[in-house]
Design a protein around this motif. Structure first.
Motif, PDB file in Angstrom:
ATOM      1  N   PHE A 240     -23.352 -10.727 -18.800  1.00 33.35           N
ATOM      2  CA  PHE A 240     -23.361 -11.837 -19.747  1.00 33.35           C
ATOM      3  C   PHE A 240     -24.772 -12.360 -19.961  1.00 33.35           C
ATOM      4  CE2 PHE A 240     -19.086 -12.006 -17.769  1.00 33.35           C
ATOM      5  CZ  PHE A 240     -18.336 -11.745 -18.902  1.00 33.35           C
ATOM      6  N   GLY A 241     -25.581 -12.305 -18.914  1.00 35.43           N
ATOM      7  CA  GLY A 241     -26.981 -12.686 -19.077  1.00 35.43           C
ATOM      8  C   GLY A 241     -27.688 -11.781 -20.063  1.00 35.43           C
ATOM      9  N   TRP A 242     -27.358 -10.485 -20.030  1.00 41.00           N
ATOM     10  CA  TRP A 242     -27.949  -9.548 -20.993  1.00 41.00           C
ATOM     11  C   TRP A 242     -27.507  -9.892 -22.405  1.00 41.00           C
ATOM     12  CZ3 TRP A 242     -26.097  -5.984 -24.531  1.00 41.00           C
ATOM     13  CH2 TRP A 242     -27.040  -5.072 -25.031  1.00 41.00           C
ATOM     14  N   LEU A 243     -26.225 -10.186 -22.563  1.00 40.87           N
ATOM     15  CA  LEU A 243     -25.714 -10.519 -23.887  1.00 40.87           C
ATOM     16  C   LEU A 243     -26.361 -11.795 -24.416  1.00 40.87           C
ATOM     17  CD1 LEU A 243     -21.964  -9.719 -23.215  1.00 40.87           C
ATOM     18  CD2 LEU A 243     -23.399  -8.574 -24.903  1.00 40.87           C
TER      19      LEU A 243
ATOM     20  N   ASP B 222     -22.743 -20.971 -27.592  1.00 37.58           N
ATOM     21  CA  ASP B 222     -21.433 -21.419 -28.059  1.00 37.58           C
ATOM     22  C   ASP B 222     -20.548 -20.234 -28.453  1.00 37.58           C
ATOM     23  OD1 ASP B 222     -22.949 -20.763 -30.281  1.00 37.58           O
ATOM     24  OD2 ASP B 222     -22.306 -22.488 -31.480  1.00 37.58           O
ATOM     25  N   GLU B 223     -21.166 -19.152 -28.960  1.00 33.78           N
ATOM     26  CA  GLU B 223     -20.404 -17.948 -29.276  1.00 33.78           C
ATOM     27  C   GLU B 223     -19.979 -17.225 -27.999  1.00 33.78           C
ATOM     28  OE1 GLU B 223     -18.691 -15.098 -31.998  1.00 33.78           O
ATOM     29  OE2 GLU B 223     -19.275 -17.210 -32.098  1.00 33.78           O
ATOM     30  N   MET B 224     -20.856 -17.217 -26.999  1.00 32.75           N
ATOM     31  CA  MET B 224     -20.490 -16.633 -25.706  1.00 32.75           C
ATOM     32  C   MET B 224     -19.219 -17.276 -25.171  1.00 32.75           C
ATOM     33  SD  MET B 224     -22.873 -14.399 -24.413  1.00 32.75           S
ATOM     34  CE  MET B 224     -22.717 -14.635 -22.651  1.00 32.75           C
TER      35      MET B 224
ATOM     36  N   ALA C 133     -28.421 -23.418 -19.086  1.00 36.21           N
ATOM     37  CA  ALA C 133     -27.830 -22.820 -17.894  1.00 36.21           C
ATOM     38  C   ALA C 133     -27.803 -21.302 -17.978  1.00 36.21           C
ATOM     39  CB  ALA C 133     -26.410 -23.363 -17.709  1.00 36.21           C
ATOM     40  N   TRP C 134     -27.533 -20.764 -19.153  1.00 35.86           N
ATOM     41  CA  TRP C 134     -27.320 -19.335 -19.293  1.00 35.86           C
ATOM     42  C   TRP C 134     -28.542 -18.560 -19.744  1.00 35.86           C
ATOM     43  CZ3 TRP C 134     -21.957 -19.939 -22.108  1.00 35.86           C
ATOM     44  CH2 TRP C 134     -21.001 -20.346 -21.153  1.00 35.86           C
TER      45      TRP C 134
ATOM     46  N   PRO D 105     -29.599  -2.092 -17.724  1.00 34.74           N
ATOM     47  CA  PRO D 105     -30.890  -2.681 -17.338  1.00 34.74           C
ATOM     48  C   PRO D 105     -30.783  -3.706 -16.219  1.00 34.74           C
ATOM     49  CG  PRO D 105     -30.162  -3.507 -19.473  1.00 34.74           C
ATOM     50  CD  PRO D 105     -29.261  -2.380 -19.127  1.00 34.74           C
ATOM     51  N   PHE D 106     -29.614  -4.322 -16.062  1.00 33.73           N
ATOM     52  CA  PHE D 106     -29.426  -5.326 -15.009  1.00 33.73           C
ATOM     53  C   PHE D 106     -28.836  -4.708 -13.740  1.00 33.73           C
ATOM     54  CE2 PHE D 106     -26.114  -5.340 -18.244  1.00 33.73           C
ATOM     55  CZ  PHE D 106     -25.001  -4.969 -17.518  1.00 33.73           C
ATOM     56  N   ALA D 107     -28.536  -3.410 -13.771  1.00 34.36           N
ATOM     57  CA  ALA D 107     -28.011  -2.689 -12.608  1.00 34.36           C
ATOM     58  C   ALA D 107     -28.443  -1.234 -12.734  1.00 34.36           C
ATOM     59  CB  ALA D 107     -26.491  -2.809 -12.522  1.00 34.36           C
TER      60      ALA D 107
END
Length: 343
Positions: A270-273, A282-284, A340-341, A201-203
């Motif tokens: 990572f933004g998708w996650l 914090d888990e990321m 930030a994320w 979805p992000f690409a």
């Protein structure tokens, strides 16, 4: 083991191994062991540094998608990056490939990726083992392990002993997930019924398989150049355990790494996650590299020079934080990563 197929594989990969030759290599494939001459490689008082690693369940994505070349690069990267953080130049590499049934095309493709990674890292592929193990691996399944050996002159090992408060943290970007966190990613995609052939979805012009199988970056070139110039005190290779567990491995007791998550861009996967999949920040930071595959520690008087050297060579680099005295027991402090994320 299909003896004839094994012999044919050796002949197919011989040119691949030859393409990785470097000073110090003695002999070639086919012996009971690989030989390497440290003196011919230019070392006078070397300390050997060894590392071993695998690719984890990223292999399952490669197998299911039928895309095998990038995992060979991953295998080399995961090993040689662990040598680099200790100030060691990668010298040679050996691989272990275990299969249920030897498929010559797949095996050659995997080893071609290994050879490509070795060429990029400047190390020689001097041997390996291919094991056909029916009953242990089913269908097209296979497993990979890698073994890398490097060397550093005795007085040039990292991290240095003078890392202290005020030192600057520099981040070199990752190429994506690298080879960590794939069990969680695979679980999240399965829960949503998303196949590897679906557009990411992000690409949207690329499939999930193409995005997930981007190979791990090899940092040997830029990092060893910084080290040779005396511009760094240490490196942290961000692998399993993410930012939170890997950066403290180079810090003396009583110190913390204070990071500003807004100082570097979060790659789209990572933004998708963090967003769609709802993985807490914090888990990321405990599972993924979050966009930084290598972190360098530089003194305040050397940080600008280090940044200039990297950028002069076309490398991206970010000032991501600093070292401080530990105050609350946390070894890594991220300033408001949720904002930030997820912003």
């Amino acid at each position: 083991m299909d003896i004839d197929a094994g012999a044919e594989l050796v002949e197919r990969i011989r040119p691949l191994a030859d393409s990785t030759a470097r000073p110090g290599v003695m002999g070639g494939l086919g012996g009971f062991g690989g030989l390497f001459d440290l003196q011919a490689a230019g070392f006078s008082d070397p300390v050997l540094v060894a590392a071993t690693d695998g690719v984890g369940t990223k292999l399952k994505v490669a197998i299911d998608a039928g895309m095998h070349v990038s995992v060979g690069v991953d295998l080399v990267a995961m090993c040689v990056n662990d040598l680099v953080v200790q100030g060691a130049e990668p010298l040679f590499f050996l691989d272990y490939l275990a299969v249920g049934r030897l498929d010559l095309g797949t095996a050659e493709t995997v080893i071609a990726g290994i050879a490509a990674g070795c060429r990029e890292a400047g190390c020689a592929l001097i041997g390996g083992e291919t094991a056909e193990m029916p009953g242990m691996y089913g269908g097209a399944d296979y497993d990979l392990a890698g073994f890398a050996v490097g060397a550093a002159e005795r007085g040039a090992l990292l991290p240095r002993g003078d890392i202290g408060p005020g030192d600057v943290l520099l981040g070199l970007p990752s190429s994506g997930l690298h080879a960590n966190g794939f069990s969680l990613v695979r679980q999240l995609l399965a829960q949503d019924g998303i196949g590897y052939g679906a557009p990411a979805p992000f690409a949207p012009t690329r499939t999930w398989a193409e995005e997930l199988l981007v190979p791990t970056r090899i940092y040997a070139g830029p990092c060893l150049k910084l080290h040779a110039a005396g511009l760094v005190k240490g490196f942290a290779h961000v692998t399993g355990g993410g930012l939170v567990e890997n950066i403290p491995r180079v810090l003396p007791d009583g110190l913390s790494a204070v990071l500003d998550p807004s100082a570097w861009p979060l790659p789209p996967v990572f933004g998708w996650l963090a967003g769609h999949a709802g993985v807490p920040a914090d888990e990321m930071a405990r599972v993924f590299n979050c966009g930084l595959g290598m972190v360098a520690v530089a003194g305040t008087d050397r940080a600008d020079h280090a940044v200039a050297m990297l950028r002069g060579d076309g490398e991206e680099v970010y000032r991501i934080g600093e070292i401080r005295e530990r105050e609350d027991g946390r070894r890594v402090v991220l300033a408001d990563p949720e904002a930030a994320w997820r912003g």
